[in-house]
Scaffold this motif. Structure first.
Motif, short mmCIF file in Angstrom:
data_model
loop_
_atom_site.label_atom_id
_atom_site.label_comp_id
_atom_site.label_asym_id
_atom_site.label_seq_id
_atom_site.Cartn_x
_atom_site.Cartn_y
_atom_site.Cartn_z
N CYS A 1 21.84 18.46 5.59
CA CYS A 1 23.11 18.39 4.86
C CYS A 1 22.96 18.76 3.38
O CYS A 1 23.88 19.32 2.78
CB CYS A 1 23.69 16.98 4.97
SG CYS A 1 24.17 16.50 6.64
N ASN B 1 27.82 8.09 -6.37
CA ASN B 1 28.65 8.02 -5.18
C ASN B 1 29.97 8.77 -5.27
O ASN B 1 30.66 8.93 -4.25
CB ASN B 1 28.94 6.56 -4.82
CG ASN B 1 27.71 5.84 -4.32
OD1 ASN B 1 26.71 6.47 -3.98
ND2 ASN B 1 27.77 4.51 -4.27
N ASP C 1 30.39 11.85 -5.67
CA ASP C 1 30.36 13.17 -5.01
C ASP C 1 29.17 13.36 -4.06
O ASP C 1 28.90 14.46 -3.62
CB ASP C 1 30.34 14.28 -6.06
CG ASP C 1 29.13 14.23 -6.97
OD1 ASP C 1 28.25 13.38 -6.74
OD2 ASP C 1 29.07 15.02 -7.94
N PHE D 1 28.68 11.90 -1.00
CA PHE D 1 28.99 11.83 0.42
C PHE D 1 29.98 12.93 0.82
O PHE D 1 30.51 13.64 -0.02
CB PHE D 1 29.53 10.45 0.78
CG PHE D 1 28.57 9.34 0.44
CD1 PHE D 1 27.37 9.22 1.12
CD2 PHE D 1 28.85 8.44 -0.58
CE1 PHE D 1 26.47 8.21 0.80
CE2 PHE D 1 27.97 7.42 -0.90
CZ PHE D 1 26.77 7.31 -0.21
N GLY D 2 30.23 13.01 2.12
CA GLY D 2 31.05 14.09 2.63
C GLY D 2 30.20 15.29 3.03
O GLY D 2 28.98 15.31 2.81
N ASP D 3 30.80 16.28 3.64
CA ASP D 3 30.08 17.48 4.09
C ASP D 3 28.89 17.10 4.97
O ASP D 3 27.77 17.58 4.81
CB ASP D 3 29.59 18.31 2.89
CG ASP D 3 30.72 18.90 2.08
OD1 ASP D 3 31.77 19.18 2.68
OD2 ASP D 3 30.57 19.02 0.86
N VAL E 1 27.82 10.52 5.88
CA VAL E 1 28.77 9.44 6.06
C VAL E 1 28.66 8.45 4.91
O VAL E 1 27.55 8.07 4.52
CB VAL E 1 28.52 8.72 7.41
CG1 VAL E 1 29.48 7.55 7.58
CG2 VAL E 1 28.67 9.71 8.56
N ARG E 2 29.79 8.05 4.40
CA ARG E 2 29.80 7.06 3.31
C ARG E 2 29.49 5.68 3.89
O ARG E 2 30.21 5.19 4.78
CB ARG E 2 31.16 7.05 2.63
CG ARG E 2 31.25 6.11 1.42
CD ARG E 2 32.65 6.13 0.83
NE ARG E 2 33.04 7.47 0.48
CZ ARG E 2 32.73 8.08 -0.67
NH1 ARG E 2 32.03 7.41 -1.57
NH2 ARG E 2 33.12 9.31 -0.90
N GLU F 1 32.09 2.75 -5.70
CA GLU F 1 32.72 3.96 -6.21
C GLU F 1 33.42 3.65 -7.52
O GLU F 1 33.84 2.50 -7.75
CB GLU F 1 33.74 4.51 -5.22
CG GLU F 1 33.16 4.95 -3.89
CD GLU F 1 34.25 5.41 -2.96
OE1 GLU F 1 35.07 4.57 -2.52
OE2 GLU F 1 34.31 6.63 -2.71
#
Length: 404
Positions: free
Chosen positions: A18, A109, A111, A113-115, A118-119, A125
């Motif tokens: 990832c 946090n 930016d 997570f995502g793509d 999993v958060r 945040e």
């Protein structure tokens, strides 16, 4: 329960897929099984302490996100930055270190997570503290304190790699499998290379970090002080001939009295740009810099004078105390008038320091004395009246230091 290494390393491979630009850092981490850590934690020597129970109950995709989160603390030097912030603001105790851990998590946090990542549940945040995204740990530390709104994060412990405070489970500098300072820097450099090679695949926060890793911001206050000290200690500065103490070489020339070269304390004149394009905040910064210049010349305030200048030179004030300097102006900009007035004064200065935004014409001829230019930052050239105005660059004979 023993550590499920197969699951843990499968999560690391998933994290590398990832975030391929973090591969060097992820594989540089050495895992240490520990039942003292609540989840996963890192130390400043690039060891990752892992709870077997946590690995057992956490899905692979979520573990991958935690791998990236933990290594991000080390890549961004949160332990070193936390120590420097604590020393600067005289912060002590585990409560302040928890606050630093929370602020460091906010920096990561927003930016990370995502793509594909999993958060994790309960991840800190900026929005959970009603703060803006995209800021640095130091910015967040100035904006919140521990209280009821942070009580839900009391469990948080990313280790000494996040806040600089050593834990009981840390193996320390002499423990096995730790990275040296040079090895850590090499890992960060490789990560920065990977980000800059393909900037479109990395979030904005990582691209900003990579740019600063290759081109770190200069410590402008130290540079300005060093430039002034270099100018006042250079050959010829503060030197003059006197007959009060004849030269020893007079003995070789009977009947002739030769003067002796003596060194006197150097005189410094600070020209402050007070034109309309310089803000009140920058004028306040100029006052701070004048105090720093006094320290650079050994604290002799009687040897430092200040001249306000916009399109015309105003009264030159001897420095009694920095906060009492009257800075007048507000018109156009032409520091040539200030240089002309300074160079015509008696006694003449040994060093001229100009604090300006650079939107001014400069003298055509090099002054007889050393010149240091402190430039207030400007994102783009902008004239005070003419939108097509492009300011001249500071002359090559001046030592230029960017302020701020």
């Amino acid at each position: 329960m023993s550590l499920d290494e197969e699951k843990l390393f499968a999560a690391r491979l998933y994290a590398v897929r990832c975030r391929p630009y973090l591969a060097t850092a992820l594989f540089a981490l050495h895992t240490v099984e520990s039942r003292q850590v609540p989840t996963m934690a890192v130390d400043q020597h690039w060891r990752c302490y892992v709870s077997p129970a946590f690995v057992d109950r956490t899905p692979v995709e979520e573990l991958a996100g935690i791998w990236v989160h933990e290594v991000s603390h080390l890549i961004r030097d949160h332990h070193g930055r936390s120590d420097r912030f604590a020393a600067r603001h005289e912060l002590t105790g585990p409560a302040e270190r928890l606050r630093m851990n929370i602020a460091a998590d906010c920096e990561i946090n927003d930016d990370v997570f995502g793509d594909g990542l999993v958060r994790p549940e309960g991840a800190v945040e900026p929005a959970s503290l009603r703060l803006n995204e995209g800021e640095l740990m130091e910015d967040y530390l100035r904006q919140f304190r521990l209280g009821p709104h942070t009580s839900g994060f009391a469990w948080l412990d990313c280790g000494s790699g996040a806040d600089g405070l050593e834990r009981d489970w840390d193996l320390g500098a002499d423990g096995a499998h730790g990275l040296s300072t040079q090895e850590r820097d090499a890992v960060r450099f490789r990560v920065a290379q990977g980000i800059t090679a393909r900037p479109g695949t990395a979030p904005e926060g990582w691209r900003r970090w990579a740019e600063e890793a290759f081109h770190p911001p200069q410590p402008w206050r130290e540079l300005l002080g060093a430039a002034v000290r270099s100018a006042v200690s250079g050959p010829g500065v503060g030197e003059d001939y006197t007959y009060g103490r004849p030269s020893r070489r007079s003995a070789g020339v009977p009947g002739v009295v030769m003067p002796n070269l003596r060194r006197r304390p150097p005189r410094v004149v600070v020209i402050v740009d007070t034109s309309g394009s310089v803000s009140d905040a920058e004028l306040g910064s100029a006052i701070v810099e004048i105090a720093a210049i006094v320290r650079a010349v050994g604290g002799r305030r009687d040897l430092v004078s200040v001249l306000s200048c916009d399109a015309a030179a105003h009264i030159t004030h001897p420095l009694c105390r920095a906060e009492g300097i009257p800075l007048v102006g507000g018109g156009g900009t032409d520091l040539r008038a200030g240089f002309t007035k300074v160079l015509s004064t008696t006694p003449r200065p040994d060093v001229i320091v100009a604090l300006t935004d650079g939107q001014t014409p400069w003298p055509d001829a090099k002054p007889h004395c050393r010149t240091v230019v402190g430039l207030f930052p400007r994102p783009r050239p902008s004239g005070e009246h003419d939108p097509d105005y492009v300011p001249d660059e500071p002359p090559a004979w001046a030592r230029v230091v960017a302020i701020g």
